[in-house]
Motif scaffolding. Sequence first.
Motif, PDB file in Angstrom:
ATOM      1  N   ASP A 157       2.255  19.808   5.778  1.00 30.34           N
ATOM      2  CA  ASP A 157       0.806  20.021   5.694  1.00 30.34           C
ATOM      3  C   ASP A 157       0.044  18.711   5.884  1.00 30.34           C
ATOM      4  O   ASP A 157      -1.039  18.687   6.477  1.00 30.34           O
ATOM      5  CB  ASP A 157       0.439  20.642   4.344  1.00 30.34           C
ATOM      6  CG  ASP A 157       0.871  22.093   4.246  1.00 30.34           C
ATOM      7  OD1 ASP A 157       1.105  22.710   5.304  1.00 30.34           O
ATOM      8  OD2 ASP A 157       0.983  22.605   3.119  1.00 30.34           O
ATOM      9  N   ALA A 158       0.617  17.627   5.391  1.00 25.64           N
ATOM     10  CA  ALA A 158      -0.036  16.329   5.545  1.00 25.64           C
ATOM     11  C   ALA A 158      -0.114  15.922   7.013  1.00 25.64           C
ATOM     12  O   ALA A 158      -1.108  15.335   7.455  1.00 25.64           O
ATOM     13  CB  ALA A 158       0.724  15.272   4.746  1.00 25.64           C
ATOM     14  N   LEU A 159       0.912  16.268   7.779  1.00 24.35           N
ATOM     15  CA  LEU A 159       0.916  15.946   9.208  1.00 24.35           C
ATOM     16  C   LEU A 159      -0.060  16.828   9.982  1.00 24.35           C
ATOM     17  O   LEU A 159      -0.593  16.409  11.004  1.00 24.35           O
ATOM     18  CB  LEU A 159       2.330  16.092   9.768  1.00 24.35           C
ATOM     19  CG  LEU A 159       3.287  14.956   9.406  1.00 24.35           C
ATOM     20  CD1 LEU A 159       4.706  15.288   9.828  1.00 24.35           C
ATOM     21  CD2 LEU A 159       2.813  13.656  10.051  1.00 24.35           C
ATOM     22  N   LYS A 171      -2.343   6.048  -3.358  1.00 22.14           N
ATOM     23  CA  LYS A 171      -3.090   7.176  -2.800  1.00 22.14           C
ATOM     24  C   LYS A 171      -2.232   8.423  -2.887  1.00 22.14           C
ATOM     25  O   LYS A 171      -1.043   8.398  -2.600  1.00 22.14           O
ATOM     26  CB  LYS A 171      -3.448   6.898  -1.343  1.00 22.14           C
ATOM     27  CG  LYS A 171      -4.192   8.039  -0.661  1.00 22.14           C
ATOM     28  CD  LYS A 171      -4.479   7.703   0.798  1.00 22.14           C
ATOM     29  CE  LYS A 171      -5.179   8.863   1.501  1.00 22.14           C
ATOM     30  NZ  LYS A 171      -5.439   8.546   2.931  1.00 22.14           N
ATOM     31  N   CYS A 172      -2.830   9.530  -3.292  1.00 27.79           N
ATOM     32  CA  CYS A 172      -2.093  10.780  -3.449  1.00 27.79           C
ATOM     33  C   CYS A 172      -2.517  11.806  -2.416  1.00 27.79           C
ATOM     34  O   CYS A 172      -3.715  12.029  -2.200  1.00 27.79           O
ATOM     35  CB  CYS A 172      -2.314  11.374  -4.841  1.00 27.79           C
ATOM     36  SG  CYS A 172      -1.161  10.784  -6.062  1.00 27.79           S
ATOM     37  N   LEU A 173      -1.540  12.451  -1.808  1.00 24.77           N
ATOM     38  CA  LEU A 173      -1.770  13.626  -0.965  1.00 24.77           C
ATOM     39  C   LEU A 173      -1.006  14.770  -1.608  1.00 24.77           C
ATOM     40  O   LEU A 173       0.218  14.846  -1.512  1.00 24.77           O
ATOM     41  CB  LEU A 173      -1.272  13.368   0.460  1.00 24.77           C
ATOM     42  CG  LEU A 173      -1.962  12.253   1.239  1.00 24.77           C
ATOM     43  CD1 LEU A 173      -1.327  12.095   2.621  1.00 24.77           C
ATOM     44  CD2 LEU A 173      -3.452  12.524   1.377  1.00 24.77           C
ATOM     45  N   LEU A 210      -1.234  11.411  12.703  1.00 28.78           N
ATOM     46  CA  LEU A 210      -0.792  10.029  12.858  1.00 28.78           C
ATOM     47  C   LEU A 210      -0.286   9.428  11.548  1.00 28.78           C
ATOM     48  O   LEU A 210      -0.001   8.223  11.484  1.00 28.78           O
ATOM     49  CB  LEU A 210      -1.938   9.182  13.407  1.00 28.78           C
ATOM     50  CG  LEU A 210      -2.494   9.584  14.779  1.00 28.78           C
ATOM     51  CD1 LEU A 210      -3.618   8.649  15.186  1.00 28.78           C
ATOM     52  CD2 LEU A 210      -1.384   9.576  15.835  1.00 28.78           C
ATOM     53  N   LEU A 211      -0.184  10.246  10.523  1.00 23.90           N
ATOM     54  CA  LEU A 211       0.192   9.742   9.202  1.00 23.90           C
ATOM     55  C   LEU A 211       1.515   8.983   9.240  1.00 23.90           C
ATOM     56  O   LEU A 211       1.620   7.866   8.717  1.00 23.90           O
ATOM     57  CB  LEU A 211       0.283  10.898   8.209  1.00 23.90           C
ATOM     58  CG  LEU A 211       0.678  10.532   6.774  1.00 23.90           C
ATOM     59  CD1 LEU A 211      -0.418   9.716   6.108  1.00 23.90           C
ATOM     60  CD2 LEU A 211       0.983  11.790   5.966  1.00 23.90           C
ATOM     61  N   PRO A 259       0.844  -1.212   0.000  1.00 23.05           N
ATOM     62  CA  PRO A 259       0.000   0.000   0.000  1.00 23.05           C
ATOM     63  C   PRO A 259       0.872   1.252   0.000  1.00 23.05           C
ATOM     64  O   PRO A 259       1.733   1.410   0.866  1.00 23.05           O
ATOM     65  CB  PRO A 259      -0.809  -0.127   1.297  1.00 23.05           C
ATOM     66  CG  PRO A 259      -0.739  -1.580   1.664  1.00 23.05           C
ATOM     67  CD  PRO A 259       0.601  -2.049   1.201  1.00 23.05           C
ATOM     68  N   MET A 260       0.652   2.139  -0.950  1.00 22.98           N
ATOM     69  CA  MET A 260       1.503   3.319  -1.108  1.00 22.98           C
ATOM     70  C   MET A 260       0.702   4.610  -0.998  1.00 22.98           C
ATOM     71  O   MET A 260      -0.409   4.702  -1.509  1.00 22.98           O
ATOM     72  CB  MET A 260       2.204   3.294  -2.471  1.00 22.98           C
ATOM     73  CG  MET A 260       3.199   2.167  -2.654  1.00 22.98           C
ATOM     74  SD  MET A 260       4.582   2.233  -1.476  1.00 22.98           S
ATOM     75  CE  MET A 260       5.238   3.881  -1.814  1.00 22.98           C
ATOM     76  N   THR A 261       1.316   5.593  -0.347  1.00 26.33           N
ATOM     77  CA  THR A 261       0.774   6.954  -0.312  1.00 26.33           C
ATOM     78  C   THR A 261       1.860   7.904  -0.782  1.00 26.33           C
ATOM     79  O   THR A 261       2.946   7.957  -0.198  1.00 26.33           O
ATOM     80  CB  THR A 261       0.329   7.347   1.105  1.00 26.33           C
ATOM     81  OG1 THR A 261      -0.697   6.462   1.553  1.00 26.33           O
ATOM     82  CG2 THR A 261      -0.197   8.775   1.119  1.00 26.33           C
ATOM     83  N   LEU A 262       1.576   8.617  -1.840  1.00 21.09           N
ATOM     84  CA  LEU A 262       2.519   9.573  -2.412  1.00 21.09           C
ATOM     85  C   LEU A 262       2.198  10.959  -1.876  1.00 21.09           C
ATOM     86  O   LEU A 262       1.097  11.476  -2.081  1.00 21.09           O
ATOM     87  CB  LEU A 262       2.415   9.551  -3.940  1.00 21.09           C
ATOM     88  CG  LEU A 262       3.243  10.571  -4.726  1.00 21.09           C
ATOM     89  CD1 LEU A 262       4.728  10.437  -4.421  1.00 21.09           C
ATOM     90  CD2 LEU A 262       2.988  10.392  -6.233  1.00 21.09           C
ATOM     91  N   VAL A 263       3.165  11.561  -1.169  1.00 20.64           N
ATOM     92  CA  VAL A 263       2.976  12.877  -0.564  1.00 20.64           C
ATOM     93  C   VAL A 263       3.860  13.868  -1.302  1.00 20.64           C
ATOM     94  O   VAL A 263       5.090  13.850  -1.177  1.00 20.64           O
ATOM     95  CB  VAL A 263       3.331  12.862   0.936  1.00 20.64           C
ATOM     96  CG1 VAL A 263       3.054  14.228   1.559  1.00 20.64           C
ATOM     97  CG2 VAL A 263       2.561  11.770   1.665  1.00 20.64           C
ATOM     98  N   ASP A 264       3.241  14.730  -2.090  1.00 21.04           N
ATOM     99  CA  ASP A 264       3.986  15.693  -2.896  1.00 21.04           C
ATOM    100  C   ASP A 264       2.998  16.732  -3.418  1.00 21.04           C
ATOM    101  O   ASP A 264       1.921  16.364  -3.893  1.00 21.04           O
ATOM    102  CB  ASP A 264       4.668  14.985  -4.069  1.00 21.04           C
ATOM    103  CG  ASP A 264       5.662  15.871  -4.800  1.00 21.04           C
ATOM    104  OD1 ASP A 264       5.315  17.014  -5.137  1.00 21.04           O
ATOM    105  OD2 ASP A 264       6.791  15.414  -5.038  1.00 21.04           O
TER     106      ASP A 264
END
Length: 390
Positions: A283-285, A275-277, A290-291, A209-214
């Motif tokens: 900002d994501a935190l 999943k994209c953020l 809890l990210l 499971p991947m989350t891309l934070v950019d």
Amino acid sequence: RTLVVKAVVEAQSFHSALVSSQFMRASGLEIALVPGPLRILGRALVIVPGTVAEVEPAEALSVGLVVDVIFRLGDEVCQDDLAALASSLPLAFRGSGVTGTFLEGSRSRLADSQTQKFLIRCRVDRRELELSRGGAVVLHATLLRGIEALECLPAVPEAHPLLKIARHEVFAAWIIDTFGGTAALAAGVLDIAGGKGFLSNALSSEGIPMTLVDPSAGTGRIPSLMQKTTTLHESSAVNAESDQASEADSDKGNDMPQMSHTADEYTGPLSVKVKCLRMTLEDALIQDPLLVSASALLCAMHPDEATEAVVDAALAAKRPFAVVPCCVCPTYFKDRSLKNGVSVVKYGGFLQYLREKDARIRATRLMFVGRSTVLFMTLSDYDRVVSGQA
């Protein structure tokens, strides 16, 4: 996509062959080298970077391969050899306080490289498995046969660009192997400042499971004004143009407005499983404190301005991480300094600066061209006790 996958496989196969069992038999190679500017590290040690133009035996190395040839005083390398190199080649670097008779005729300006072209013929050994920091194969000269002045250089193939294309797959394979396999990463992995998402795709394809934070997740650049007011699906034409932008742009524009994005909306090259953020890590935190702590791993390939933030976030939450630093960005971070007070302005100092945050941070090099040093900590590393650290 099939062609890209094939290219990656070919690149990895080439690289595997490069460091295979042939390594032990790689002595007494005769090469012709198209040299770059000389690096003088001491009175008895110089490095000539360059590209292989000829090699014998032909199966030992590939023409077009980027190499660093070390000339060390001793054996069959003499003072006159070092003097010949110093007087012929432009100088890229000279160690502080380095003096010696072979330096008397050395050339000092990099611009001189445009006035004369050379071909260096020498006998070399391959003694090391690891690539240099710049991704070059390291060779040790045992005999300088001659330096030929040329009017034009021989045609040399481009230096295996596929090795650079394969860096995300190489990093992904290393992550899975180092951090306990796909099952150990089932809680999910954060890919920070991952631009177009090549690393996310590589790990996602293995069922992780991947989350891309950019801020520019999935495009590799800051979205245009059109993208700020439409969904990614509606602005596919803009995405097509964005895909041609350099990945180096993926870290710019951290102050841009946030955009919502679900996997189902995206129709570009990024896997729908990712999943994209579309925001910075900071900002994501704020959005989800809890990210990081809920993730199995934080990873980042050449995250540039976000590099330190990734390491800091992982250390604060005591989570595993793997980061491949690239740009130092000293103009953005002018206050960085090592424990000895020296400012952080170069790559080596940046690596040291990051490792000084925790003595348990480890480092190794990945097998691809370019800056390939990875700094990392596994979960068990947090339990290690090192001298001088509680």
